[in-house]
Motif scaffolding. Structure first.
Motif, short mmCIF file in Angstrom:
data_model
loop_
_atom_site.label_atom_id
_atom_site.label_comp_id
_atom_site.label_asym_id
_atom_site.label_seq_id
_atom_site.Cartn_x
_atom_site.Cartn_y
_atom_site.Cartn_z
N ALA A 67 32.96 -4.47 -61.23
CA ALA A 67 34.35 -4.10 -61.49
C ALA A 67 35.00 -3.32 -60.35
N PRO A 68 34.35 -2.31 -59.78
CA PRO A 68 35.01 -1.59 -58.68
C PRO A 68 35.33 -2.49 -57.49
N LEU A 69 34.44 -3.41 -57.20
CA LEU A 69 34.68 -4.34 -56.09
C LEU A 69 35.78 -5.34 -56.44
N LEU A 70 35.81 -5.78 -57.69
CA LEU A 70 36.86 -6.69 -58.13
C LEU A 70 38.23 -6.02 -58.00
N ILE A 71 38.32 -4.76 -58.44
CA ILE A 71 39.58 -4.03 -58.33
C ILE A 71 40.02 -3.90 -56.88
N GLU A 72 39.04 -3.69 -56.00
CA GLU A 72 39.34 -3.50 -54.59
C GLU A 72 39.83 -4.77 -53.90
N ARG A 73 39.32 -5.93 -54.33
CA ARG A 73 39.57 -7.15 -53.59
C ARG A 73 40.54 -8.13 -54.24
N MET A 74 40.57 -8.19 -55.57
CA MET A 74 41.18 -9.34 -56.22
C MET A 74 42.69 -9.40 -56.13
N ASN A 75 43.33 -8.32 -55.77
CA ASN A 75 44.79 -8.38 -55.60
C ASN A 75 45.20 -8.69 -54.16
N ASP A 76 44.20 -8.90 -53.29
CA ASP A 76 44.48 -9.32 -51.92
C ASP A 76 44.17 -10.79 -51.77
N SER A 77 44.78 -11.43 -50.80
CA SER A 77 44.53 -12.85 -50.57
C SER A 77 43.10 -13.06 -50.07
N ALA A 78 42.47 -14.10 -50.59
CA ALA A 78 41.13 -14.48 -50.14
C ALA A 78 41.19 -15.42 -48.94
N TYR A 79 42.39 -15.71 -48.45
CA TYR A 79 42.49 -16.70 -47.38
C TYR A 79 41.71 -16.30 -46.12
N PRO A 80 41.83 -15.07 -45.60
CA PRO A 80 41.05 -14.73 -44.40
C PRO A 80 39.55 -14.96 -44.58
N THR A 81 39.03 -14.62 -45.76
CA THR A 81 37.60 -14.84 -46.03
C THR A 81 37.28 -16.32 -46.09
N ALA A 82 38.11 -17.08 -46.81
CA ALA A 82 37.88 -18.52 -46.92
C ALA A 82 37.98 -19.19 -45.56
N LEU A 83 38.91 -18.72 -44.73
CA LEU A 83 39.06 -19.29 -43.39
C LEU A 83 37.80 -19.07 -42.57
N GLU A 84 37.24 -17.86 -42.62
CA GLU A 84 36.02 -17.59 -41.86
C GLU A 84 34.86 -18.44 -42.38
N MET A 85 34.79 -18.66 -43.68
CA MET A 85 33.75 -19.50 -44.23
C MET A 85 33.88 -20.94 -43.73
N LEU A 86 35.11 -21.43 -43.65
CA LEU A 86 35.32 -22.78 -43.15
C LEU A 86 34.95 -22.86 -41.67
N LEU A 87 35.31 -21.84 -40.90
CA LEU A 87 34.97 -21.83 -39.48
C LEU A 87 33.46 -21.74 -39.28
N ASP A 88 32.77 -20.98 -40.14
CA ASP A 88 31.31 -20.93 -40.09
C ASP A 88 30.71 -22.31 -40.34
N SER A 89 31.28 -23.01 -41.31
CA SER A 89 30.79 -24.36 -41.62
C SER A 89 31.03 -25.30 -40.44
N ALA A 90 32.21 -25.18 -39.81
CA ALA A 90 32.49 -26.02 -38.64
C ALA A 90 31.55 -25.70 -37.49
N ALA A 91 31.24 -24.41 -37.31
CA ALA A 91 30.33 -24.01 -36.24
C ALA A 91 28.93 -24.55 -36.51
N ALA A 92 28.51 -24.57 -37.78
CA ALA A 92 27.20 -25.12 -38.13
C ALA A 92 27.16 -26.62 -37.85
N THR A 93 28.25 -27.31 -38.15
CA THR A 93 28.32 -28.74 -37.85
C THR A 93 28.23 -28.97 -36.36
N LEU A 94 28.92 -28.15 -35.59
CA LEU A 94 28.90 -28.28 -34.13
C LEU A 94 27.50 -28.02 -33.58
N LYS A 95 26.84 -27.00 -34.12
CA LYS A 95 25.49 -26.68 -33.65
C LYS A 95 24.52 -27.81 -33.95
#
Length: 233
Positions: free
Chosen positions: A203-231
């Motif tokens: 709950a404390p972590l949910l309160i801290e994060r859930m009202n902010d956009s998850a886009y920066p996190t999702a973007l980094e996850m996608l870039l990680d996946s692309a980097a793994a494909t490239l490797k």
């Protein structure tokens, strides 16, 4: 039958409107963006747009075939604003991250327009230019084209999906948005551990994060996946 759109060169020779300005496609789009911000999607009509421009509403059909054509122009303007001033660094990950954040931010600057246009494909100049750049960045890595297109689709769809999701929250009335944000603290944080152990533990972590956009996190996850494909390639 669709009305004939007058070429830009012919439009510029028209007399000024009652407000003393010469109509252009860019002026109409900028005015439409302002009206969307002030009055919402329901407030953007040809009649109201004509009044705001000091022109007969029928004049707008010299520039756009209809309101849907105007919607596509608005979508292209948002992409153009995102791309304005961007310069490639030569590092594919840095460049993709910057472009994703720019597009997301440009849409959130105009939430009503974002909700209206995020799912549209305009085929206009700014959209085509941005697609060419993104595909060029991905192809510069040496990945085969099937991987390039797969990552491109995930990148652009994720960016626009989060733009629409986050913009929809921003477009809510302030009271409704505040009430939604308070639910994490007022409801989730008070659920008993006995019945909801996982929510209670986080709950404390949910309160801290859930009202902010998850886009920066999702973007980094996608870039990680692309980097793994490239490797792997």
């Amino acid at each position: 039958m669709a009305k004939k759109v007058v070429p830009e060169t012919d439009r510029r020779r028209r007399r000024p409107t009652k407000q003393g300005v010469v109509l252009t496609e860019k002026l109409i789009v900028e005015t439409a963006l302002r009206m969307l911000h002030q009055h919402g999607r329901e407030g953007l009509t040809v009649r109201r747009l004509g009044m705001a421009l000091g022109a007969d509403p029928s004049t707008l059909y010299r520039y756009f075939r209809g309101t849907d054509d105007l919607t596509l122009a608005i979508a292209d303007e948002l992409i153009g604003r995102a791309m304005r001033g961007w310069r490639a660094t030569g590092d594919w990950r840095t460049d993709l991250r910057e472009l994703g954040l720019r597009i997301h931010t440009a849409y959130l600057n105009h939430p009503e327009a974002a909700v209206l246009t995020a799912n549209r494909v305009s085929g206009r100049a700014n959209e085509i230019t941005s697609d060419e750049m993104i595909l060029g960045i991905l192809r510069s890595t040496g990945l085969p084209d099937p991987d390039v297109v797969r990552i491109y689709q995930a990148f652009i769809d994720q960016t626009l999906a989060f733009a629409a999701l986050d913009a929809a929250s921003l477009a809510l009335p302030e009271a409704a948005r505040a009430a939604d944000e308070e639910v994490w603290r007022a409801t989730y944080a008070r659920l008993p551990r006995e019945t909801h152990p996982n929510i209670s533990a986080t709950a404390p972590l949910l309160i801290e994060r859930m009202n902010d956009s998850a886009y920066p996190t999702a973007l980094e996850m996608l870039l990680d996946s692309a980097a793994a494909t490239l490797k792997a390639a």
